[in-house]
Structure formats: C-alpha cells, structure tokens
Design a protein around this motif. Sequence first.
Motif, short mmCIF file in Angstrom:
data_model
loop_
_atom_site.label_atom_id
_atom_site.label_comp_id
_atom_site.label_asym_id
_atom_site.label_seq_id
_atom_site.Cartn_x
_atom_site.Cartn_y
_atom_site.Cartn_z
N ALA A 246 0.84 -1.20 0.00
CA ALA A 246 0.00 0.00 0.00
C ALA A 246 0.87 1.25 0.00
O ALA A 246 0.48 2.29 -0.53
N ARG A 249 4.37 3.30 -3.41
CA ARG A 249 4.63 4.56 -4.09
C ARG A 249 5.37 5.53 -3.16
O ARG A 249 6.33 6.18 -3.56
N LEU A 264 6.42 15.66 -2.43
CA LEU A 264 5.46 14.88 -3.20
C LEU A 264 4.24 14.51 -2.36
O LEU A 264 3.44 13.66 -2.75
N GLY A 265 4.13 15.10 -1.19
CA GLY A 265 2.93 14.90 -0.39
C GLY A 265 2.98 13.69 0.53
O GLY A 265 1.95 13.25 1.02
N ARG B 72 -0.83 16.06 0.96
CA ARG B 72 -1.08 15.56 -0.40
C ARG B 72 -1.72 16.65 -1.27
O ARG B 72 -1.36 16.83 -2.42
N LEU B 99 7.08 9.51 -10.19
CA LEU B 99 6.90 9.93 -8.79
C LEU B 99 6.01 11.17 -8.70
O LEU B 99 5.37 11.41 -7.68
N GLY B 100 6.00 11.95 -9.77
CA GLY B 100 5.13 13.13 -9.77
C GLY B 100 3.66 12.78 -9.63
O GLY B 100 2.84 13.62 -9.26
N VAL B 102 2.59 10.62 -7.44
CA VAL B 102 2.35 10.16 -6.06
C VAL B 102 1.21 10.92 -5.37
O VAL B 102 0.30 10.31 -4.81
N PRO B 103 1.21 12.27 -5.42
CA PRO B 103 0.13 12.96 -4.70
C PRO B 103 -1.25 12.78 -5.34
O PRO B 103 -2.25 13.18 -4.74
N ARG B 105 -2.45 9.76 -6.45
CA ARG B 105 -2.95 8.39 -6.39
C ARG B 105 -3.04 7.89 -4.97
O ARG B 105 -2.18 8.17 -4.16
N ARG B 106 -4.08 7.11 -4.71
CA ARG B 106 -4.24 6.50 -3.40
C ARG B 106 -3.36 5.25 -3.31
O ARG B 106 -2.90 4.73 -4.32
N SER B 107 -3.26 4.73 -2.08
CA SER B 107 -2.34 3.62 -1.79
C SER B 107 -2.32 2.50 -2.83
O SER B 107 -1.30 2.18 -3.40
N PHE B 108 -3.46 1.88 -3.08
CA PHE B 108 -3.44 0.67 -3.90
C PHE B 108 -3.72 0.95 -5.37
O PHE B 108 -3.79 0.04 -6.16
N ASP B 109 -3.92 2.23 -5.71
CA ASP B 109 -4.17 2.55 -7.11
C ASP B 109 -3.03 2.07 -7.98
O ASP B 109 -1.87 2.20 -7.62
N ARG B 110 -3.38 1.52 -9.11
CA ARG B 110 -2.34 1.18 -10.08
C ARG B 110 -2.08 2.42 -10.93
O ARG B 110 -2.87 3.34 -10.96
N ASP B 111 -0.91 2.39 -11.61
CA ASP B 111 -0.70 3.47 -12.56
C ASP B 111 -1.66 3.25 -13.71
O ASP B 111 -1.71 2.17 -14.28
N GLN B 155 3.41 16.26 -11.93
CA GLN B 155 2.72 16.52 -10.66
C GLN B 155 1.52 17.43 -10.87
O GLN B 155 0.66 17.53 -10.01
#
Lengths: 373, 263
Positions: A246, A249, A264-265, B72, B99-100, B102-103, B105-111, B155
């Motif tokens: 989890a 990232r 990056l938050g 975030r 990495l841009g 990151v803010p 997407r939630r934890s389990f989100d896939r790209d 980002q």
Amino acid sequence: MAQDLLGSPAKEGTHHNSNATPPPHDSRSQSLRTSLPLLLLICTAFLAVAITAGVWLGSVGLSPGSVWAVIWQHLTGRVHNTVTNALVWDLRLPRVLLAAVVGAALTTAGGVIQVLVRNALADPFLLGVSSGASVGATAVLLFGALTALGLWALETGAILGALGAMIIVFVLARQGGQLAPLQLTLSGVVMAGLFGAITSFMIFKANPQATQSVLFWLLGSFGNAAWAQLPEPTIALLVAIVYLMAQARSLNALAMGAEVATSLGVDVSTLRRDLFLVTSLIAGLSVAVSGVIGFVGLVVPHIVRLVVGSDHRRTLPVGVLVGASFMVLSDLLARTIVSPAEMPIGVITAIIGAPVLLVLIRRRTYMYGGAAS
Amino acid sequence: MSLELQDLSVELDGRLIVSGVSLTVADGEFAGLLGPNGSGKSTILKAIYRVNKLTAGRVLLDGHDLLAQPLRNAARRVAVVAQESAVEFALTAWEMVMLGRVPHRRSFDRDRGEDREIVADAMQRVGAAGLANRSFHSLSGGEKQRVLIARAIAQQADHLLLDEPTNHLDVRYQVEVLELVRSLGVTVLAALHDLNLASLFCDSVHLLASGHLDQHGAPNDVLTAASVERVYGAAVVIVTHPDTGAVQPLPRRRQTVTPERPI
C-alpha cells in the motif's frame, strides 16, 4: 500493474530534443522489466520447485511424487501413518515453510530498512532487534529464564529481547521528532553493541557446555522447526506485505530522500515510524524462530533490485518470492552437504550470497553511495 | 494573489534564519529569490513545502492557508525542483517522473493509462523522451534537471518552487532550464545564485539579506550597483543586456586594471 515501467521507449541515442513520442508499450531494451505478472509467475514456480526439492531431498531419500502425495493426503484428510508421512509432514515441510517465511521476511525487512536509513549496507538487524533477541535467548538458554513457558521459553525470550531493543532504539532515535536515518543507524548500532556486550557477559559467566547451545542459536538454524512456529511469523509477514504494498509509491518517494518525499505529499515522519515498526516486527519474529541468519536481508534485496529495478511495486513481491526460495535452498544445502551433520545456515547464505551479488554488480549498472557507474 | 508569504519567520536549531519575510508572487509570474549564501533562500522555499517549520507567519495560496491543507493536497498545487542529493537507489528517468503522480494516487491505485500519458507527455515537453529507460544517476546534470522538471510537470501543480536549478550546469543548460521553466506558464518562485540569469528571466526579484527582505521589484529596479554592494558585499558595474535591456551586474576586480594593458 507494471506497464508504466515498460512504457518507456528504448534508448534512442542521446538526442536531447527528440520529438518522437515514446511508444508506451515497446521496450526491447529492458526485457526484464517487461511484465510483473510474468516475473511473479516465474518466481512462484521457482519457489514451488525449491520447496519441493527442500522436502524431497535430505539424508533419507524420498521421491518427489511422494512429497506431493503426502501433502495431498493431508489436504484431503486421508492420512496414512507411514514413515514417509512423518518425515514429510512433521519434519521437513514445516522446516522448509519456516525457512521460506523467514527468508521472505528478512528480505522484505532488509530492503525496506535500506530505504529507511538510506544506506545500501543496512540489513534487517541494523536496528538492534537481533542483538536484543540474542540477549533474551541467551538468558533462557544459559540461566533458565522463563522456564515456566516450557518449549516456548526460548522463542518468548527472543521475542521479548527483540521488542525491548526495538522500543529502546525507537525512543532514542525519535529525539527531535523524526526517525532520521543517521539517528536510527547510530541508535541501532550503539544498542547492538551494548546488547552484544550483555550477551557476551552472560556467556562468560555461564558454564562452557551451555555456551555451545547459545553459539548454535546465534548462528541460526531451522533445525527445531515445527508447525507451531509458523503462524506468528507468517501472519506478521502477510500484514507487513499488504501494508508495504500500500505504501510502495511512498517508499519510492522516500528512497529519493525525505525532502523529495515531503514535496510529493508523503508524510515522512509517520511513514518512517510505521516502516520501523513493521520491519522490526517481522525481523524480530524471524530471529525468534530461527536465530540470527545473516546476509539474506542484506544481499537478496540488492539482487532483486539489480534484476527488476528499484520500484517497490516490483521489488517487494519479487523479493518475497526470491528471498523465500533463497532461504529454502540455503537450508537444503546446510543440512545435506555435510549430512548427517548440519552446517550453520549462515555459512551457506554468505557463501552463496556474496559471489552472486558481486557477479551482478559487475554485470549491470548499479550504484552505491551516489557514484554513477 | 497567487502565492503569498506573510511575515514568515523560520528558526533552525534555535537560530533565526528567516525573519519577517513577506512577499507575493502573482499568478503566472516568474519570481526570483536572490541573496548571498546563507541569506535564507532555501530555508524559505523549504518552509513553503514543509520541510522546515514556520516559527511565525503564514503561506497563502490563492488566499487559503497552504500549510493547513493536507500534505497531499498541497503537493498537487506546489511542485519542487531542488538540488538533488546523492541517492542510493537507481530509479530510471521514467520512474523518477512517475513519482510526480504520487500525490494524485491512493495507496493501492495502479498506474493508469492516464498516468503513463501524463508522464510520457511531461518527458517529451522537456525533451527527455529518449532518456526514459536510462538510470537517473547516469544522466548529465542538465538531463537530470530536465527530468526533475518533467516530474514537476507530471505533478500537475500550478506552482513551482526552484532551489538553485542552474547550479553546476554550464551556460547552455542554465539557459535551457530557465527557458523551459518559463515556457510552462506556471507561477514560479526560484532561488537563484546568478544575478545575470535572474535579471534575464525573472519578472520580479526579491532580494534577501541575512534573513530579511532587503527590497523587491522588477530586476532593473532592484539590481543596482548600490544594492548588490550592500547585500552581497561585492563591487559590481551594471551594464545593460543588448538583447533585452535587462540589467547585468558584472563583477569588478579589486585592483584597478587598465583595459589597454598588454597581457
């Protein structure tokens, strides 16, 4: 899941202002980065083979078929009480599975701690859990502490020691509000030294025969593996993996430095705290059931990164499978090459791990400490 | 009133590094933060992106308290390109730009496909499309800086903080990086060392002297021989850039040198 990683075009020279749109699904230059599912499938198959070999091979010969026959009997509830059954189900299978769980846990913990303290030389024992566990285990083995707990005394002693060390390191490193890499490393190293001294002192005070058992425990072994030892480390490992996936990232961001992660938050101090607790927990439980097995948690994470890159969404699941396979095969060697005696498994993990890592470093672009190669 | 610092003070290890700095960067403006080493440029930027804690003051984004927002959310509005520190783990340039996201997407989100498009787009905009598979460490200084700018683009923030973005770059890349940033059309606050580049690229400059704001305004008004002498303690002669009319402070030697002197 990993398609972003293949979404990068092959190197097209060093043309700076190339106007070519990157074809998001063409990447022959990095075949190993192509597909995470495929990679996981291969690693899972390899682990299955390793586990089968681990149960099948040993001082008493079995056929691979009989291994799965026994497992099938137990899964379907029709157990034949044979020698093979006892050997496979009561002795070898728990041992192999425990090795797999501990290998996976140490690899996971090692890889994460390397990011946490931003040091490629870190291993799961850097933060003091192993030396704390050693104090607990030594107290049990030499002075009969916790004898009321019977068979569980040793494990409980080790867990208590690991927990104690973890809390002390946490409190020491937390001064100033942040678990900064340097404070963590220093606190871990200092406490490891202190606990090491306490262990040495106990060994010094105890009688020479008893110290043999301590030495054996310190070197690490799966020789006393039993089904009853499996649940805690397994559950802890599963929880840790879910949590870490989890945060994958955010882990990537943290690997680039705390300030980058913040921009990056990512809430760095909370993340560090949780990473510390999770890795200490799985490393501590591993030490409690198997002693201090070195090198796996240092080397396997690097091997995995060399092959699949540094994105934690890849390194974490692949690391679990590779770490498990590595430990199962190391344990297999430990109990077969000098059969019927047993080699300390730490000897095997170091002898295999070091050259593998050296070869990989020479073959691929990899770096330590910021120097490009 | 896009980005506004109100009476900002920052204390580090008990020392007051920045005291009472107020400044405003208007929408779409490229503002330079100037001042000698140790005058508090980086400290101010880091206070805006929450690496440093404020001792006093506020940071407003479109009139709202930026530091009161969840981290975030703040990262979706303000991106940072700083001097990169040595990193032990080798991400590819593509992963660096990813990495841009990151803010966003939630934890389990896939790209998602969307993320990949944004990243590919960002890399193309900075002319780094061909670098995607390269290890970030193997890139040259100029390439690294472009990749970090691509990360800021990915980002999707409308504000960009730059901390000495042209350090260690040769003149071609210095200009390239600043042109690139200008072309993004976002609001920029950039800590800059090079007064000549600052004068060429900034709409406004804010001159810091030991943690205080000495003065601010258009580069041509702020960068006078007197103010540079006062703040930097350096003797300069001001000339005008033949292309743009921007002031260009040139350093002077302490000993007088006759131009005709044969070498």
